[in-house]
Scaffold this motif. Structure first.
Motif, PDB file in Angstrom:
ATOM      1  N   VAL A  31       0.855  -1.181   0.000  1.00  0.00           N
ATOM      2  CA  VAL A  31       0.000   0.000   0.000  1.00  0.00           C
ATOM      3  C   VAL A  31       0.892   1.232   0.000  1.00  0.00           C
ATOM      4  CG1 VAL A  31      -1.770   1.258   1.284  1.00  0.00           C
ATOM      5  CG2 VAL A  31      -1.814  -1.260   1.233  1.00  0.00           C
ATOM      6  N   LYS A  32       0.542   2.178  -0.862  1.00  0.00           N
ATOM      7  CA  LYS A  32       1.351   3.386  -1.015  1.00  0.00           C
ATOM      8  C   LYS A  32       0.716   4.571  -0.304  1.00  0.00           C
ATOM      9  CE  LYS A  32       3.571   6.263  -4.488  1.00  0.00           C
ATOM     10  NZ  LYS A  32       3.730   6.522  -5.923  1.00  0.00           N
ATOM     11  N   HIS A  33       1.541   5.300   0.469  1.00  0.00           N
ATOM     12  CA  HIS A  33       1.147   6.567   1.079  1.00  0.00           C
ATOM     13  C   HIS A  33       1.276   7.658   0.026  1.00  0.00           C
ATOM     14  CE1 HIS A  33       1.411   5.904   5.559  1.00  0.00           C
ATOM     15  NE2 HIS A  33       2.003   4.812   5.150  1.00  0.00           N
ATOM     16  N   LYS A  34       0.573   8.759   0.212  1.00  0.00           N
ATOM     17  CA  LYS A  34       0.705   9.874  -0.727  1.00  0.00           C
ATOM     18  C   LYS A  34       2.097  10.501  -0.654  1.00  0.00           C
ATOM     19  CE  LYS A  34      -1.391  13.457   2.168  1.00  0.00           C
ATOM     20  NZ  LYS A  34      -2.439  14.453   2.251  1.00  0.00           N
ATOM     21  N   ASP A  35       2.834  10.285   0.464  1.00  0.00           N
ATOM     22  CA  ASP A  35       4.191  10.824   0.581  1.00  0.00           C
ATOM     23  C   ASP A  35       5.236   9.965  -0.128  1.00  0.00           C
ATOM     24  OD1 ASP A  35       4.700   8.619   2.244  1.00  0.00           O
ATOM     25  OD2 ASP A  35       4.995   9.813   4.059  1.00  0.00           O
ATOM     26  N   GLY A  36       4.795   8.859  -0.760  1.00  0.00           N
ATOM     27  CA  GLY A  36       5.707   8.000  -1.511  1.00  0.00           C
ATOM     28  C   GLY A  36       6.237   6.816  -0.728  1.00  0.00           C
ATOM     29  N   SER A  37       5.966   6.731   0.569  1.00  0.00           N
ATOM     30  CA  SER A  37       6.384   5.565   1.349  1.00  0.00           C
ATOM     31  C   SER A  37       5.330   4.467   1.210  1.00  0.00           C
ATOM     32  CB  SER A  37       6.598   5.946   2.822  1.00  0.00           C
ATOM     33  OG  SER A  37       5.379   6.346   3.415  1.00  0.00           O
ATOM     34  N   PHE A  38       5.610   3.319   1.774  1.00  0.00           N
ATOM     35  CA  PHE A  38       4.741   2.156   1.619  1.00  0.00           C
ATOM     36  C   PHE A  38       4.503   1.489   2.960  1.00  0.00           C
ATOM     37  CE2 PHE A  38       6.937   2.865  -2.330  1.00  0.00           C
ATOM     38  CZ  PHE A  38       5.952   2.702  -3.281  1.00  0.00           C
ATOM     39  N   LEU A  39       3.540   0.576   2.968  1.00  0.00           N
ATOM     40  CA  LEU A  39       3.305  -0.321   4.087  1.00  0.00           C
ATOM     41  C   LEU A  39       2.782  -1.627   3.518  1.00  0.00           C
ATOM     42  CD1 LEU A  39      -0.031  -0.657   4.772  1.00  0.00           C
ATOM     43  CD2 LEU A  39       0.302   1.708   5.441  1.00  0.00           C
ATOM     44  N   PHE A  40       2.839  -2.664   4.325  1.00  0.00           N
ATOM     45  CA  PHE A  40       2.245  -3.947   3.963  1.00  0.00           C
ATOM     46  C   PHE A  40       0.936  -4.101   4.707  1.00  0.00           C
ATOM     47  CE2 PHE A  40       6.755  -5.013   3.283  1.00  0.00           C
ATOM     48  CZ  PHE A  40       6.702  -5.594   2.024  1.00  0.00           C
ATOM     49  N   ALA A  41      -0.079  -4.597   4.019  1.00  0.00           N
ATOM     50  CA  ALA A  41      -1.350  -4.963   4.652  1.00  0.00           C
ATOM     51  C   ALA A  41      -1.534  -6.461   4.448  1.00  0.00           C
ATOM     52  CB  ALA A  41      -2.504  -4.191   4.031  1.00  0.00           C
ATOM     53  N   LEU A  42      -1.626  -7.205   5.548  1.00  0.00           N
ATOM     54  CA  LEU A  42      -1.827  -8.655   5.485  1.00  0.00           C
ATOM     55  C   LEU A  42      -3.315  -8.924   5.640  1.00  0.00           C
ATOM     56  CD1 LEU A  42       1.153  -9.876   7.704  1.00  0.00           C
ATOM     57  CD2 LEU A  42       1.114  -9.360   5.256  1.00  0.00           C
TER      58      LEU A  42
ATOM     59  N   GLU B 265       4.744  -2.709 -11.140  1.00  0.00           N
ATOM     60  CA  GLU B 265       6.137  -2.264 -11.264  1.00  0.00           C
ATOM     61  C   GLU B 265       6.585  -1.490 -10.022  1.00  0.00           C
ATOM     62  OE1 GLU B 265       8.561   0.924 -13.929  1.00  0.00           O
ATOM     63  OE2 GLU B 265       7.322  -0.509 -15.042  1.00  0.00           O
ATOM     64  N   VAL B 266       5.732  -0.611  -9.518  1.00  0.00           N
ATOM     65  CA  VAL B 266       6.062   0.156  -8.318  1.00  0.00           C
ATOM     66  C   VAL B 266       6.166  -0.773  -7.107  1.00  0.00           C
ATOM     67  CG1 VAL B 266       5.221   1.950  -6.737  1.00  0.00           C
ATOM     68  CG2 VAL B 266       5.130   2.324  -9.209  1.00  0.00           C
ATOM     69  N   ALA B 267       5.264  -1.750  -6.993  1.00  0.00           N
ATOM     70  CA  ALA B 267       5.330  -2.714  -5.889  1.00  0.00           C
ATOM     71  C   ALA B 267       6.634  -3.515  -5.946  1.00  0.00           C
ATOM     72  CB  ALA B 267       4.122  -3.643  -5.918  1.00  0.00           C
ATOM     73  N   LEU B 268       7.044  -3.914  -7.144  1.00  0.00           N
ATOM     74  CA  LEU B 268       8.308  -4.632  -7.320  1.00  0.00           C
ATOM     75  C   LEU B 268       9.483  -3.760  -6.880  1.00  0.00           C
ATOM     76  CD1 LEU B 268      10.095  -6.969  -8.380  1.00  0.00           C
ATOM     77  CD2 LEU B 268       9.856  -5.974 -10.661  1.00  0.00           C
ATOM     78  N   ASP B 269       9.489  -2.510  -7.307  1.00  0.00           N
ATOM     79  CA  ASP B 269      10.561  -1.598  -6.906  1.00  0.00           C
ATOM     80  C   ASP B 269      10.593  -1.390  -5.397  1.00  0.00           C
ATOM     81  OD1 ASP B 269      11.318  -1.290  -9.565  1.00  0.00           O
ATOM     82  OD2 ASP B 269      10.323   0.661  -9.797  1.00  0.00           O
TER      83      ASP B 269
ATOM     84  N   SER C  58     -10.289  -2.715   3.962  1.00  0.00           N
ATOM     85  CA  SER C  58     -11.268  -1.666   4.243  1.00  0.00           C
ATOM     86  C   SER C  58     -10.468  -0.365   4.251  1.00  0.00           C
ATOM     87  CB  SER C  58     -11.953  -1.873   5.599  1.00  0.00           C
ATOM     88  OG  SER C  58     -12.685  -0.709   5.931  1.00  0.00           O
ATOM     89  N   TRP C  59     -10.552   0.384   3.168  1.00  0.00           N
ATOM     90  CA  TRP C  59      -9.759   1.612   3.042  1.00  0.00           C
ATOM     91  C   TRP C  59     -10.062   2.608   4.156  1.00  0.00           C
ATOM     92  CZ3 TRP C  59      -5.509   1.303   0.490  1.00  0.00           C
ATOM     93  CH2 TRP C  59      -5.401   0.390  -0.562  1.00  0.00           C
ATOM     94  N   PRO C  60     -11.326   2.837   4.521  1.00  0.00           N
ATOM     95  CA  PRO C  60     -11.578   3.783   5.616  1.00  0.00           C
ATOM     96  C   PRO C  60     -10.922   3.340   6.935  1.00  0.00           C
ATOM     97  CG  PRO C  60     -13.606   3.380   4.399  1.00  0.00           C
ATOM     98  CD  PRO C  60     -12.591   2.398   3.898  1.00  0.00           C
ATOM     99  N   LYS C  61     -10.986   2.042   7.252  1.00  0.00           N
ATOM    100  CA  LYS C  61     -10.391   1.542   8.488  1.00  0.00           C
ATOM    101  C   LYS C  61      -8.868   1.683   8.462  1.00  0.00           C
ATOM    102  CE  LYS C  61     -13.981  -1.943   9.343  1.00  0.00           C
ATOM    103  NZ  LYS C  61     -14.231  -3.409   9.355  1.00  0.00           N
ATOM    104  N   LEU C  62      -8.244   1.329   7.330  1.00  0.00           N
ATOM    105  CA  LEU C  62      -6.782   1.402   7.240  1.00  0.00           C
ATOM    106  C   LEU C  62      -6.306   2.853   7.270  1.00  0.00           C
ATOM    107  CD1 LEU C  62      -4.128  -0.142   7.050  1.00  0.00           C
ATOM    108  CD2 LEU C  62      -4.389  -0.150   4.552  1.00  0.00           C
TER     109      LEU C  62
ATOM    110  N   SER D 189      -3.202   4.039  -1.474  1.00  0.00           N
ATOM    111  CA  SER D 189      -3.571   3.404  -2.739  1.00  0.00           C
ATOM    112  C   SER D 189      -2.735   2.156  -2.967  1.00  0.00           C
ATOM    113  CB  SER D 189      -3.376   4.376  -3.904  1.00  0.00           C
ATOM    114  OG  SER D 189      -2.007   4.743  -4.025  1.00  0.00           O
ATOM    115  N   LEU D 190      -3.205   1.316  -3.886  1.00  0.00           N
ATOM    116  CA  LEU D 190      -2.426   0.159  -4.331  1.00  0.00           C
ATOM    117  C   LEU D 190      -1.586   0.610  -5.517  1.00  0.00           C
ATOM    118  CD1 LEU D 190      -5.058  -2.726  -4.204  1.00  0.00           C
ATOM    119  CD2 LEU D 190      -3.192  -2.278  -2.601  1.00  0.00           C
TER     120      LEU D 190
END
Length: 168
Positions: free
Chosen positions: A62-73, A100-104, A81-85, A95-96
């Motif tokens: 999952v991508k933050h608007k600041d360009g960082s990421f997180l994993f959702a299991l 290519e971005v996920a691979l990077d 649930s986007w509102p909950k997350l 966003s997902l």
């Protein structure tokens, strides 16, 4: 073919599987690696493994608007649930990313993604419904699945466990 976390993966499995196994071993996490036939869907993968779709946990980048990421299991029979997350993370946009971005971001192709061995140790958020049982997840290479105790996994990853999903 099965391998445990401390086993050498060999050249056929590739670097992703090696990273997965090495990270699991470094965290003291017991995983059971299973080679399996290719599957065209989550339901087909569950059938091949002899488990229910909800026992397969998807590792979503999952991508933050600041360009960082997180994993959702998320269990295979549920979706984010986007509102909950967003509320849990404290942001108004997530966003997902593209494949290519996920691979990077992780070093893993879609269908093989796992927080274990990711090229960057992004924060992990796990849906509470995965806890208290043995689950299957991606193992860093196509044609492989890993079985692991969900509670041990979330502890080893320092995951935030919360209600972040809803039924499909």
């Amino acid at each position: 073919m099965t391998k445990s976390a401390g086993a050498t993966a060999g050249a056929a499995g590739g670097a992703g599987r090696d990273r997965f196994l090495a990270d699991a071993a470094a965290r003291g996490l017991s995983v059971h690696l299973v080679e399996r036939l290719a599957a065209n869907s989550l339901e087909e993968a569950a059938q091949i493994l002899g488990i229910q779709p909800g026992d397969i946990v998807k590792s979503l980048v999952v991508k933050h608007k600041d360009g960082s990421f997180l994993f959702a299991l998320i269990p295979g029979d549920r979706q984010i649930s986007w509102p909950k997350l967003r509320a849990l993370v404290g942001v108004n946009k997530l966003s997902l990313p593209t494949a290519e971005v996920a691979l990077d971001a992780t070093g893993y192709e879609r269908g093989t993604i796992t927080p274990l061995g990711s090229t960057v140790a992004w924060p992990v958020y796990a849906d509470r419904t995965i806890t208290g049982r043995r689950i299957s997840m991606g193992a860093g290479a196509h044609g492989y699945s890993a079985f692991v105790d969900a509670d041990a996994l979330t502890a080893a990853l320092g995951a935030v466990v919360a209600d972040i999903s809803e039924p499909n």
